[in-house]
Write an enzyme that holds these catalytic residues in place. Structure first.
Site, PDB file in Angstrom:
ATOM      1  N   CYS A 171       0.826  -1.200   0.000  1.00 35.38           N
ATOM      2  CA  CYS A 171       0.000   0.000   0.000  1.00 35.38           C
ATOM      3  C   CYS A 171       0.865   1.257   0.000  1.00 35.38           C
ATOM      4  CB  CYS A 171      -0.867   0.041   1.253  1.00 35.38           C
ATOM      5  SG  CYS A 171      -1.832  -1.441   1.490  1.00 35.38           S
ATOM      6  N   ARG A 201       4.774   0.885  -6.174  1.00 35.46           N
ATOM      7  CA  ARG A 201       4.798  -0.036  -5.044  1.00 35.46           C
ATOM      8  C   ARG A 201       3.868  -1.228  -5.272  1.00 35.46           C
ATOM      9  NH1 ARG A 201       6.813   2.431  -0.349  1.00 35.46           N
ATOM     10  NH2 ARG A 201       5.565   1.112   0.993  1.00 35.46           N
ATOM     11  N   TRP A 236      -3.143  -2.606  -1.532  1.00 32.05           N
ATOM     12  CA  TRP A 236      -2.738  -3.932  -2.018  1.00 32.05           C
ATOM     13  C   TRP A 236      -3.446  -4.910  -1.085  1.00 32.05           C
ATOM     14  CZ3 TRP A 236       0.077  -8.291  -0.396  1.00 32.05           C
ATOM     15  CH2 TRP A 236       0.581  -9.109  -1.427  1.00 32.05           C
ATOM     16  N   ASN A 280      -1.423   0.984   5.979  1.00 32.38           N
ATOM     17  CA  ASN A 280      -0.611  -0.039   5.326  1.00 32.38           C
ATOM     18  C   ASN A 280      -0.189  -1.017   6.412  1.00 32.38           C
ATOM     19  OD1 ASN A 280       1.230  -1.557   3.878  1.00 32.38           O
ATOM     20  ND2 ASN A 280       2.804   0.046   3.799  1.00 32.38           N
ATOM     21  N   GLY A 281      -0.394  -2.317   6.176  1.00 28.89           N
ATOM     22  CA  GLY A 281      -0.007  -3.314   7.184  1.00 28.89           C
ATOM     23  C   GLY A 281      -1.167  -4.262   7.447  1.00 28.89           C
ATOM     24  N   GLU A 284      17.647 -16.193 -10.572  1.00 31.36           N
ATOM     25  CA  GLU A 284      17.263 -14.801 -10.793  1.00 31.36           C
ATOM     26  C   GLU A 284      16.678 -14.622 -12.202  1.00 31.36           C
ATOM     27  OE1 GLU A 284      16.692 -12.393  -9.040  1.00 31.36           O
ATOM     28  OE2 GLU A 284      16.852 -10.622 -10.285  1.00 31.36           O
ATOM     29  N   LYS A 340      12.909 -13.272 -12.916  1.00 30.45           N
ATOM     30  CA  LYS A 340      12.629 -12.094 -13.751  1.00 30.45           C
ATOM     31  C   LYS A 340      11.573 -12.425 -14.786  1.00 30.45           C
ATOM     32  CE  LYS A 340      13.753  -9.584 -11.850  1.00 30.45           C
ATOM     33  NZ  LYS A 340      14.477  -9.675 -10.630  1.00 30.45           N
ATOM     34  N   GLU A 355       7.954 -13.124 -13.170  1.00 27.84           N
ATOM     35  CA  GLU A 355       7.214 -12.065 -12.468  1.00 27.84           C
ATOM     36  C   GLU A 355       6.654 -10.988 -13.396  1.00 27.84           C
ATOM     37  OE1 GLU A 355       9.305  -9.715  -9.513  1.00 27.84           O
ATOM     38  OE2 GLU A 355      11.171  -9.915 -10.602  1.00 27.84           O
ATOM     39  N   HIS A 384      17.882 -35.031 -12.432  1.00 26.99           N
ATOM     40  CA  HIS A 384      17.232 -35.700 -11.301  1.00 26.99           C
ATOM     41  C   HIS A 384      15.720 -35.511 -11.312  1.00 26.99           C
ATOM     42  CE1 HIS A 384      21.132 -36.689  -9.543  1.00 26.99           C
ATOM     43  NE2 HIS A 384      21.507 -35.507 -10.024  1.00 26.99           N
ATOM     44  N   LYS A 443       6.110  -3.728  -4.930  1.00 26.92           N
ATOM     45  CA  LYS A 443       7.544  -3.461  -4.955  1.00 26.92           C
ATOM     46  C   LYS A 443       8.194  -3.836  -3.633  1.00 26.92           C
ATOM     47  CE  LYS A 443      11.496  -1.886  -6.346  1.00 26.92           C
ATOM     48  NZ  LYS A 443      12.271  -2.871  -7.117  1.00 26.92           N
TER      49      LYS A 443
HETATM   50  O1  M6R Z   1      13.253  -4.735  -1.127  1.00 23.93           O
HETATM   51  P1  M6R Z   1      13.811  -6.115  -1.049  1.00 23.93           P
HETATM   52  O2  M6R Z   1      15.104  -6.254  -1.799  1.00 23.93           O
HETATM   53  O3  M6R Z   1      13.936  -6.624   0.356  1.00 23.93           O
HETATM   54  O4  M6R Z   1      12.756  -7.034  -1.785  1.00 23.93           O
HETATM   55  C1  M6R Z   1      12.887  -8.426  -1.790  1.00 23.93           C
HETATM   56  C2  M6R Z   1      11.961  -9.045  -2.800  1.00 23.93           C
HETATM   57  O5  M6R Z   1      10.625  -8.766  -2.481  1.00 23.93           O
HETATM   58  C3  M6R Z   1      12.245  -8.530  -4.218  1.00 23.93           C
HETATM   59  O6  M6R Z   1      13.561  -8.768  -4.587  1.00 23.93           O
HETATM   60  C4  M6R Z   1      11.309  -9.210  -5.238  1.00 23.93           C
HETATM   61  O7  M6R Z   1      11.598 -10.575  -5.315  1.00 23.93           O
HETATM   62  C5  M6R Z   1      11.408  -8.540  -6.600  1.00 23.93           C
HETATM   63  N1  M6R Z   1      10.096  -8.388  -7.169  1.00 23.93           N
HETATM   64  C6  M6R Z   1      12.215  -9.294  -7.563  1.00 23.93           C
HETATM   65  O8  M6R Z   1      12.272  -8.694  -8.812  1.00 23.93           O
END
Ligand code: M6R
Length: 617
Positions: free
Chosen positions: A2, A27, A83, A109-110, A490, A494, A497, A513, A612
């Site tokens: 949020c 965010r 959110w 937020n929370g 990674e 990418k 997501e 395996h 975010k």
């Molecule tokens: O702000 P942070 O680096 O702690 O965030 C961690 C993850 O939420 C963040 O890396 C998330 O996996 C991203 N969407 C990846 O692209």
């Protein structure tokens, strides 16, 4: 998660908070709302008008044009992007929420964890709820406890709740007061000339003022047009530390790029130059890290390093684990923060915990850090956002200095995190056993990285063609070994997501395996096959995939002639020490993911369901 913006001052609130809300769009959110308090002439009390809509901020703006073509009048207001956690994505569940008794209005937020018990209590008192949210429960509770002093009512309500919150509260009876509070979710107060802007992060404040202070947990701030007072939920006065925001407005604007993710991928040569600036002393074979220099002795004596984070940050932490064991010769392990926290971990003497996080606000990482500190570990932060919760909670740390990352898919933060972990490794290694020459060679390689990334970025058009060829395929594999096993994870993250393609990353050897059963005709398999200790083994794994009809996209080292025969597509990267190669091998995978998502018609900066910064556990 949020986004929160609130304004109190002398200017019309609506345009200021709507503009701030747009800066917080990155965010991640699924509905938006606004409330503005106006005072009819001759009246001592105000009237709050709320407008809220499920969907994008554009929906809210359209609704505002319908209900208030001239804008909502008033110089005190708050806006929110939600959110969803409790209750579906509906207009009614969107914030702000109002109580049914005292003219209270809240954005939050929370998560209020004990909302169910509080709701029953409030229902017994006769309150009627119209949404499914925990926030409405908090709003009613503040209203129930209100006896003519908003600050006192907020403090009293917050003493009753468990969970996490960043909240803004206003009340029709107190048209000159905004009360804000925080526990476990970020919130900062920007101090302007006769006006205050409160927001989840600095990007919504910077256009108005560079003076701000972040709230600490359990802080409550009562803001009027004349000034502010900070206290705890138990009403003990607190002196906040006002700081200068260093953010530049240009850094959070798109400029000539189409998306923030694209901008941030292309910023990496410069962002890494900033990460390295003043920290690498090639001639002395030394790395200078001011943020941890007071703890050099503890780092030399460390018996174990635990690196923790989530998502991309965890992948960087895994590379840190490999570097620390390989180069600094200290036992290291990388672990999901969410798992570490709840598995009753053993923290022996001389353990260092490194929390890796772009935002510095990830709830899981923050909770793991707290747990490790309570068990006696020295805590370090590898964080991007200056003054964030993790940066403040750790004993020491090293900032990434990569500038604000707006794209939900983390890119420049990843290379910044790996770069900082490489420098931390050399900082420890040199003090433990590494020779000046060995360190100098690695420093030279580190310094060469920005220029080498520029050369990879020049291949953008060719990499886009690879994405074009395979972007309709719904299943991909990402495979690598050693240092590039985490990079494979990674690459897969990418792609999934932002393009919503199913992708799995794994050690190349693991494929045999089980996952090899997935390979069918034309399935794209991205292999990280740069020169290194396991190159021959990776080549064998490539042959195994080709034999089963998979299409291999190889990321290989310039000058490798063998790879052209082995793979359908090859993207070359410049040669580099294997330990530092993830900062290069990840770049083609970032670009493939970006182009695949755009080609599939997705909004890469606002991927579905994603936030975010994940500030709830
Ligand atoms: O702000 P942070 O680096 O702690 O965030 C961690 C993850 O939420 C963040 O890396 C998330 O996996 C991203 N969407 C990846 O692209």
């Amino acid at each position: 998660m949020c986004g929160i913006v609130a304004y109190i001052g002398t200017k019309p609130a609506q345009p200021i908070i709507l503009e701030g809300l747009k800066r917080l769009e990155y965010r991640g959110y699924d509905s938006a709302g606004i409330a503005v308090l106006s005072v009819p002439s001759g009246s001592k009390t105000g009237q709050v008008k709320v407008v809220k809509k499920a969907g994008r901020i554009a929906n809210l703006e359209a609704e505002l044009k319908n209900v208030a073509p001239a804008g909502l009048p008033g110089t005190l207001g708050m806006a929110h992007t939600r959110w969803a956690t409790h209750g579906g994505v509906t207009d009614l569940n969107a914030h702000p929420h109002r109580d049914d008794k005292a003219g209270i209005c809240v954005i939050h937020n929370g998560i209020i964890e004990n909302y169910a018990a509080l709701k029953t209590y409030l229902q017994e008192k006769g309150h009627r709820f119209i949404s499914e949210t925990d926030t409405e429960v908090l709003t009613m509770l503040i209203g129930e406890l209100y006896e003519g002093d908003l600050e006192a009512a907020v403090q009293a309500a917050l003493r009753e709740v468990t969970g996490a919150y960043a909240i803004c509260v206003m009340c029709e009876n107190e048209p000159d007061t905004l009360v804000v509070a925080r526990k476990g979710a970020p919130l900062m107060v920007g101090i302007g000339a006769g006006e205050y802007i409160v927001a989840s992060d600095a990007s919504a404040i910077i256009a108005h003022t560079t003076q701000a202070f972040p709230l600490d947990d359990y802080n409550v701030v009562k803001i009027t047009r004349q000034g502010f007072r900070t206290s705890t939920t138990s009403n003990i006065a607190v002196n906040p530390k006002v700081m200068q925001l260093e953010l530049d407005l240009e850094e959070i604007e798109l400029g000539t790029y189409e998306h923030f993710m694209q901008k941030e991928i292309f910023e990496q040569p410069q962002s890494l130059r900033n990460t390295f600036r003043g920290r690498l002393q090639k001639d002395d074979g030394k790395v200078v890290l001011g943020g941890v220099s007071n703890f050099a002795k503890e780092l030399v004596r460390a018996k174990r390093v635990i690196l923790t984070g989530q998502g991309t940050a965890l992948h960087a932490a895994m590379i840190g684990e490999y570097m620390l064991e390989d180069l600094a010769k200290v036992p290291a392990v990388a672990e999901y923060a969410s798992e570490f926290r709840y598995r009753n971990p053993i923290i022996e003497d001389q353990t260092v915990v490194v929390a890796v996080s772009q935002s510095g606000e990830t709830a899981d990482t923050l909770a793991a850090l707290t747990e490790a500190k309570e068990r006696g570990a020295l805590s370090l932060g590898v964080v991007n956002v200056v003054g964030s919760s993790i940066a403040r909670e750790t004993d020491a740390g090293v900032y990434l200095r990569v500038g604000p990352e707006i794209g939900v898919a983390s890119t420049k933060a990843f290379t910044g995190q790996v770069a900082v972990l490489a420098m931390l490794t050399l900082f420890m290694a040199r003090r433990r056993h590494m020779s000046t020459d060995a360190c100098t060679r690695l420093i030279e390689d580190l310094e060469s990285i920005p220029g080498k990334i520029e050369r990879i970025l020049e291949q953008d058009a060719a990499i886009k063609k690879v994405a074009e060829r395979y972007c309709e395929r719904e299943n991909w594999l990402f495979l690598g070994r050693g240092y590039n096993y985490p990079t494979a994870l990674e690459g897969a993250l990418k792609l999934k997501e932002i393009s919503y393609i199913h992708a799995e990353g794994m050690p190349a050897a693991e494929m045999k395996h089980g996952p090899i059963a997935l390979i069918n005709d034309g399935m794209p398999a991205v292999f990280i096959a740069n020169r290194g200790r396991q190159y021959d083994k990776v080549m064998s794994n490539i042959a195994e995939v080709r034999a089963r009809g998979g299409h291999v996209i190889a990321i290989a080292t310039e000058g490798d002639k063998e790879i052209k025969k082995a793979a359908e597509d090859v993207i070359f990267i410049p040669d580099i020490a294997e330990q530092l190669s993830p900062m290069l091998t990840v770049i083609p995978m970032q670009l493939i993911a970006y182009h695949a998502a755009v080609l599939r018609g997705h909004d890469v900066d606002k991927p579905r369901n994603l936030a975010k910064s994940v500030t709830v556990e």
